[in-house]
Design a protein around this motif. Structure first.
Motif, mmCIF file in Angstrom:
data_model
loop_
_atom_site.group_PDB
_atom_site.id
_atom_site.type_symbol
_atom_site.label_atom_id
_atom_site.label_comp_id
_atom_site.label_asym_id
_atom_site.label_seq_id
_atom_site.Cartn_x
_atom_site.Cartn_y
_atom_site.Cartn_z
ATOM 1 N N CYS A 1 -2.045 5.532 7.621
ATOM 2 C CA CYS A 1 -3.117 4.761 8.437
ATOM 3 C C CYS A 1 -3.729 3.594 7.646
ATOM 4 N N SER A 2 -3.665 3.762 6.115
ATOM 5 C CA SER A 2 -3.867 2.844 5.282
ATOM 6 C C SER A 2 -3.334 1.587 5.833
ATOM 7 N N PHE A 3 -1.770 1.937 5.650
ATOM 8 C CA PHE A 3 -0.819 0.977 5.785
ATOM 9 C C PHE A 3 -1.071 0.165 7.029
ATOM 10 N N ARG B 1 1.085 -1.317 0.191
ATOM 11 C CA ARG B 1 -0.187 -0.410 0.014
ATOM 12 C C ARG B 1 1.021 1.360 0.137
ATOM 13 N N LEU B 2 1.540 1.225 0.736
ATOM 14 C CA LEU B 2 2.650 2.264 0.604
ATOM 15 C C LEU B 2 3.695 2.327 -0.802
ATOM 16 N N HIS B 3 3.465 1.458 -1.725
ATOM 17 C CA HIS B 3 4.223 1.385 -2.494
ATOM 18 C C HIS B 3 3.434 1.924 -3.578
ATOM 19 N N ILE B 4 1.806 1.641 -2.945
ATOM 20 C CA ILE B 4 1.464 2.755 -4.193
ATOM 21 C C ILE B 4 0.858 4.376 -3.893
ATOM 22 N N PHE B 5 0.292 3.442 -2.746
ATOM 23 C CA PHE B 5 0.160 5.545 -1.636
ATOM 24 C C PHE B 5 1.541 6.044 -2.237
ATOM 25 N N LEU B 6 2.238 6.091 -1.723
ATOM 26 C CA LEU B 6 3.656 7.434 -1.813
ATOM 27 C C LEU B 6 4.105 7.629 -3.200
ATOM 28 N N PHE B 7 3.670 6.636 -4.164
ATOM 29 C CA PHE B 7 3.279 7.400 -5.780
ATOM 30 C C PHE B 7 2.480 8.073 -6.736
ATOM 31 N N ASN B 8 2.082 6.791 -6.213
ATOM 32 C CA ASN B 8 0.465 7.823 -7.065
ATOM 33 C C ASN B 8 -0.183 8.920 -6.195
ATOM 34 N N LEU B 9 -0.770 8.762 -4.880
ATOM 35 C CA LEU B 9 -1.247 9.747 -4.139
ATOM 36 C C LEU B 9 -0.490 10.855 -3.821
ATOM 37 N N CYS B 10 0.549 10.217 -2.983
ATOM 38 C CA CYS B 10 0.875 11.646 -2.859
ATOM 39 C C CYS B 10 1.972 12.804 -3.348
ATOM 40 N N SER B 11 2.923 11.609 -4.324
ATOM 41 C CA SER B 11 3.320 12.397 -5.130
ATOM 42 C C SER B 11 2.731 12.922 -6.792
ATOM 43 N N GLY B 12 1.929 11.909 -7.019
ATOM 44 C CA GLY B 12 1.350 12.333 -8.029
ATOM 45 C C GLY B 12 0.455 13.120 -7.856
ATOM 46 N N GLY B 13 -0.573 13.089 -6.918
ATOM 47 C CA GLY B 13 -1.881 14.817 -6.247
ATOM 48 C C GLY B 13 -1.187 15.346 -5.921
ATOM 49 N N THR B 14 -0.438 15.063 -5.244
ATOM 50 C CA THR B 14 0.361 16.680 -5.011
ATOM 51 C C THR B 14 0.682 17.634 -6.330
ATOM 52 N N LEU B 15 1.470 16.611 -6.658
ATOM 53 C CA LEU B 15 2.185 17.306 -8.199
ATOM 54 C C LEU B 15 0.548 17.727 -9.032
ATOM 55 N N LEU B 16 -0.058 16.927 -9.038
ATOM 56 C CA LEU B 16 -1.590 17.426 -10.120
ATOM 57 C C LEU B 16 -1.795 19.093 -9.552
ATOM 58 N N VAL B 17 -2.038 18.692 -8.105
ATOM 59 C CA VAL B 17 -2.602 19.718 -7.803
ATOM 60 C C VAL B 17 -1.054 21.353 -8.025
ATOM 61 N N TYR B 18 -0.263 20.780 -7.662
ATOM 62 C CA TYR B 18 1.204 21.772 -8.102
ATOM 63 C C TYR B 18 0.730 22.221 -9.882
#
Length: 381
Positions: free
Chosen positions: A77-79, A35-52
């Motif tokens: 929390c999910s992890f 889950r960390l493998h997926i979340f950190l790339f897709n949501l944390c990095s990707g989502g923030t860059l999308l907002v940026y």
């Protein structure tokens, strides 16, 4: 983008890949880092860059900083299995994304998606934000059902499978950049083809996901093949109509990664429904598919939007592209099965990220003025 922010994203993305190999150190039965493998790339990095990218600022706004912090909290929390806060945080994240979308596109109802006058690149951009906000909002009821309610059960609708959906918004924003860098003066039929590609890709992926949940073999193959044809057509259009900018070769490489992902996906479907299907035997194919999608195709788009304020830079170097393919297609899949290759994969990936985020190599000055005009027009959207 500031140096500190680049280091932040580089660190998060490197940890994301590293989490994909931690099963060599800690057995998944004790701690599953997927889950960390997926979340950190897709949501944390990707989502923030999308907002940026959407807000078009030199640094992260307060809203973008809040999104990054909350997405990290959601990942942890999910992890850790703390599902009560994991049901609350994505609702707040969804509201943030909707605020960013409405501020940029000026309407709560996404009417631009259905307007023939709206540029296809803008449609992909808005669809990316909308897809992310919907995915975040749906996370809460999915967690509630999967962990507490158990009102309905589908074999394929597991939390880890659902969380993979956060990859789709990154695909859409990559498509937005690709279509924005095509020539705008075109024949009427080309405009209709682009519009058809937008709906084919968006509806196709949604329908494909539903067919996966229903475990319908023939429809899955049909939709997967349709998406492969659509991506091939995108490559054809971008090759012939893409403006000769520095990032064209790199984005073309990204589309080729997507084609590889499409092919491996079709092969996996055919094998999964065969009589002698063995999950363990198909695991190498599945890992190749996942690494190519995440760190091949999606990284290509994220690299461009993360540097949109830094151009002109050298992002078309053959060495960069070769390093990217070597890391994603060879070292990462091998690293999943053999620990020494995992170490090499992380090291090479870190080198790749440093090159993509910090490279200021020599540029072709003849492209600079053209690029400034195109990117200026894009950000006004």
């Amino acid at each position: 983008m500031s140096r500190q922010l680049k280091i932040t994203f580089m660190t998060i993305m490197t940890i994301a890949l590293g989490c994909g190999f931690l099963h060599h150190v800690v057995p998944p039965a004790q701690l599953n880092f997927e889950r960390l493998h997926i979340f950190l790339f897709n949501l944390c990095s990707g989502g923030t860059l999308l907002v940026y990218f959407t807000e078009n600022r030199r640094g992260l706004s307060k809203k973008a900083q809040l999104f990054l912090l909350l997405s990290l909290a959601f990942a942890l929390c999910s992890f850790a299995g703390w599902y009560i806060p994991a049901m609350i945080v994505p609702l707040v994240l969804s509201v943030i994304i909707e605020q960013v979308r409405v501020a940029h596109f000026g309407s709560l109802i996404p009417i631009g998606l259905f307007s023939a006058k709206e540029d296809v690149s803008r449609k992909f951009h808005q669809a990316s934000l909308l897809c992310l906000s919907i995915g975040l909002a749906l996370s809460s009821p999915v967690i509630l059902n999967d962990i507490y309610g158990h009102w309905f059960t589908l074999e394929k609708l597991k939390l880890d499978t659902f969380f993979l959906g956060f990859s789709f918004p990154l695909s859409l924003i990559s498509m937005s950049v690709i279509f924005s860098l095509m020539r705008q003066h075109e024949m009427q039929i080309t405009m209709h083809i682009k519009e058809a590609l937008f709906w084919t890709i968006n509806i196709g992926v949604i329908v494909f996901f539903l067919f996966i949940l229903a475990r319908w073999f023939v429809p899955q193959v049909m939709i997967a093949t349709t998406l492969f044809v659509a991506v091939t057509l995108v490559l054809y259009l971008y090759y012939h109509q893409g403006i000769r900018l520095q990032q064209k070769a790199f984005l073309t490489s990204g589309i080729l990664f997507l084609l590889v992902t499409s092919i491996t996906g079709i092969i996996y479907i055919l094998v999964a429904f065969s009589a002698d299907y063995d999950p363990q035997k198909t695991l190498p194919l599945l890992r190749l598919h996942a690494f190519t999608a995440l760190y091949g195709w999606n990284l290509s788009g994220l690299a461009v939007i993360s540097r949109h304020g830094d151009f002109p830079i050298q992002l078309h170097s053959q060495k960069v592209i070769i390093l990217h393919w070597l890391t994603v297609l060879i070292l990462c899949p091998l690293g999943y099965f053999f620990a020494p290759f995992a170490v090499l994969a992380v090291l090479f990936y870190c080198w790749l990220l440093h090159t993509l985020l910090f490279n200021q190599g020599p540029v072709d000055n003849r492209l600079v003025s053209m690029e400034d005009n195109v990117l200026g027009s894009l950000m006004k959207q």
